[in-house]
Structure formats: C-alpha cells, structure tokens
Write a protein that holds these residues in place. Structure first.
Motif, PDB file in Angstrom:
ATOM      1  N   PHE A   1      -5.496  11.740  -6.531  1.00  0.00           N
ATOM      2  CA  PHE A   1      -4.789  10.980  -5.154  1.00  0.00           C
ATOM      3  C   PHE A   1      -4.151  11.852  -4.119  1.00  0.00           C
ATOM      4  CE2 PHE A   1      -5.026   7.842  -8.823  1.00  0.00           C
ATOM      5  CZ  PHE A   1      -6.119   7.214  -8.552  1.00  0.00           C
TER       6      PHE A   1
ATOM      7  N   ARG B   1       0.894  -1.249  -0.014  1.00  0.00           N
ATOM      8  CA  ARG B   1       0.040  -0.014  -0.215  1.00  0.00           C
ATOM      9  C   ARG B   1       0.892   1.285  -0.035  1.00  0.00           C
ATOM     10  NH1 ARG B   1      -3.609  -0.829   5.118  1.00  0.00           N
ATOM     11  NH2 ARG B   1      -1.344  -1.296   5.910  1.00  0.00           N
TER      12      ARG B   1
ATOM     13  N   LEU C   1       0.740   4.146  -3.017  1.00  0.00           N
ATOM     14  CA  LEU C   1       0.524   5.431  -2.687  1.00  0.00           C
ATOM     15  C   LEU C   1       1.556   6.321  -3.161  1.00  0.00           C
ATOM     16  CD1 LEU C   1      -1.328   7.136  -0.882  1.00  0.00           C
ATOM     17  CD2 LEU C   1       0.029   7.214   0.883  1.00  0.00           C
ATOM     18  N   ASP C   2       2.665   5.847  -3.361  1.00  0.00           N
ATOM     19  CA  ASP C   2       3.829   6.596  -4.135  1.00  0.00           C
ATOM     20  C   ASP C   2       3.557   6.856  -5.529  1.00  0.00           C
ATOM     21  OD1 ASP C   2       5.408   7.001  -1.698  1.00  0.00           O
ATOM     22  OD2 ASP C   2       6.892   5.324  -2.252  1.00  0.00           O
TER      23      ASP C   2
ATOM     24  N   VAL D   1      -4.985  10.978  -0.460  1.00  0.00           N
ATOM     25  CA  VAL D   1      -5.322   9.382   0.020  1.00  0.00           C
ATOM     26  C   VAL D   1      -4.232   9.136   0.893  1.00  0.00           C
ATOM     27  CG1 VAL D   1      -5.036   7.187  -0.901  1.00  0.00           C
ATOM     28  CG2 VAL D   1      -5.958   8.773  -2.604  1.00  0.00           C
ATOM     29  N   THR D   2      -4.670   8.332   1.900  1.00  0.00           N
ATOM     30  CA  THR D   2      -3.779   7.832   2.961  1.00  0.00           C
ATOM     31  C   THR D   2      -3.823   6.421   2.846  1.00  0.00           C
ATOM     32  OG1 THR D   2      -5.660   7.561   4.507  1.00  0.00           O
ATOM     33  CG2 THR D   2      -4.364   9.719   4.300  1.00  0.00           C
ATOM     34  N   PRO D   3      -3.046   5.662   3.430  1.00  0.00           N
ATOM     35  CA  PRO D   3      -2.713   4.260   3.506  1.00  0.00           C
ATOM     36  C   PRO D   3      -3.938   3.480   4.082  1.00  0.00           C
ATOM     37  CG  PRO D   3      -0.699   5.054   4.533  1.00  0.00           C
ATOM     38  CD  PRO D   3      -1.434   6.059   4.315  1.00  0.00           C
TER      39      PRO D   3
ATOM     40  N   GLN E   1       0.610   9.449  -5.969  1.00  0.00           N
ATOM     41  CA  GLN E   1       0.958  10.615  -5.835  1.00  0.00           C
ATOM     42  C   GLN E   1       2.159  10.969  -6.493  1.00  0.00           C
ATOM     43  OE1 GLN E   1       1.073  10.919  -1.600  1.00  0.00           O
ATOM     44  NE2 GLN E   1      -1.379  10.785  -1.612  1.00  0.00           N
TER      45      GLN E   1
END
Length: 185
Positions: free
Chosen positions: A71, A34, A38-39, A74-76, A42
């Motif tokens: 995104f 995750r 996310l990396d 967005v958080t984990p 973003q």
C-alpha cells in the motif's frame, strides 16, 4: 454480539491470515476515515489495543512501512474504489482471502471448513462493534452491498501493483481495520 479479547482475536487472525496477507488495525483519529485507513495500510500507526497484526509478504517476510509495503503508493483518492458492503458480505470476503484468486473454489476443503472460517471472520469483525461500516474493493458490492460474496464475480478495483488484491476495510467510531490478500502472479 460476543465480547472478544486479545486471545480470541489472535486465534482467529492466525486461522484466516498468513503468508501474502495483511491484517492490521489503527485508531480512528479523524473525521475522514480514509486518512486513518491509509495510516494503517502504510504501517504508520500501531494497534490501539496492542493486539497483534499480520503483515506477511508472499515470501514469508514482513511487509515494511516503505515502498516495499503493498500500500506504499496508495493515496486517499483511491478509496473511491472501496464500496460499502454488509457485515455478512465482509465476513465472506475475509474467508475468500484464503483462496489464491479470492474465490471459494480455490479454498482447500471449503465445504468442510466454511462454518469454521466464517466464525473466525465474525470474531475479527466483532471488534468493531454493531455500528461499524465495512468497505471492499470487490466490484460485486458496487451494485449490491448485500450480495452473496461467496458467489461473486472475481473482479476487483486494485489498490496495489500486485496482479490482484482484495480485502475489507472495517470502520468504527474508534478504530479502522485493513484486512487484505494479494495475488502476486
């Protein structure tokens, strides 16, 4: 499984993804996929193979890495809304991103184009190998990861502030891919 290269990848990426869509891959560097996803979302990482990506806003401009990125907030924890889905379902979802509301009936000439679009989705996902895992925010996968994603209900756990968003996360031992579409109005 077929062997794909940057040429077949690029051809299939262009066939499926365009304006208002997001298709990018990054390296898998952590045990918790995750964080790597996310990396990628973003835009904090590039494609480890140097292959192209599509990060095109609905107006035709490129998404950036800041808050204008869909995104950006967005958080984990929001990956709790990412449900496992079978490879065939992931291919089907990628095809439905062609439709405005992510349904086959919203895809022009779908009956005539289904095999071609599915073939392009298959090429894109082949990159991640036979052991890849796939996730989606399509709620139909929550109850049945092997459901027919062409015939699914149009309910999604949104990741962004857009009216609706839907996509596929592909996870291998070495890479993470994000393939997403957005409805803005």
């Amino acid at each position: 499984m077929m062997q794909i290269d940057d040429v077949s990848w690029s051809r299939s990426l262009r066939a499926i993804f365009g304006e208002g869509m997001f298709a990018a891959v990054g390296a898998r560097r952590r045990d918790d996929w995750r964080l790597d996803a996310l990396d990628v979302m973003q835009l904090r990482t590039g494609d480890p193979r140097g292959w192209p990506r599509v990060v095109m806003a609905p107006a035709g401009s490129n998404y950036g890495a800041g808050l204008e990125n869909p995104f950006g907030a967005v958080t984990p924890g929001e990956f709790n809304a990412a449900f496992p889905v079978a490879r065939s379902g992931a291919e089907q979802i990628m095809v439905t991103l062609q439709g405005e509301w992510f349904q086959t009936e919203d895809i022009q000439d779908f009956d005539a184009r289904e095999a071609e679009l599915t073939s392009h989705a298959r090429v894109i996902l082949e990159r991640f190998g036979v052991d890849a895992l796939f996730f989606t925010n399509a709620v139909s996968a929550r109850e049945n990861p092997h459901a027919d994603m062409f015939g699914r209900e149009g309910v999604y756990e949104g990741f962004t502030s857009h009216v609706m968003d839907c996509g596929v996360i592909a996870v291998s031992a070495t890479e993470v891919g994000i393939f997403w579409g957005f409805t803005t109005d």
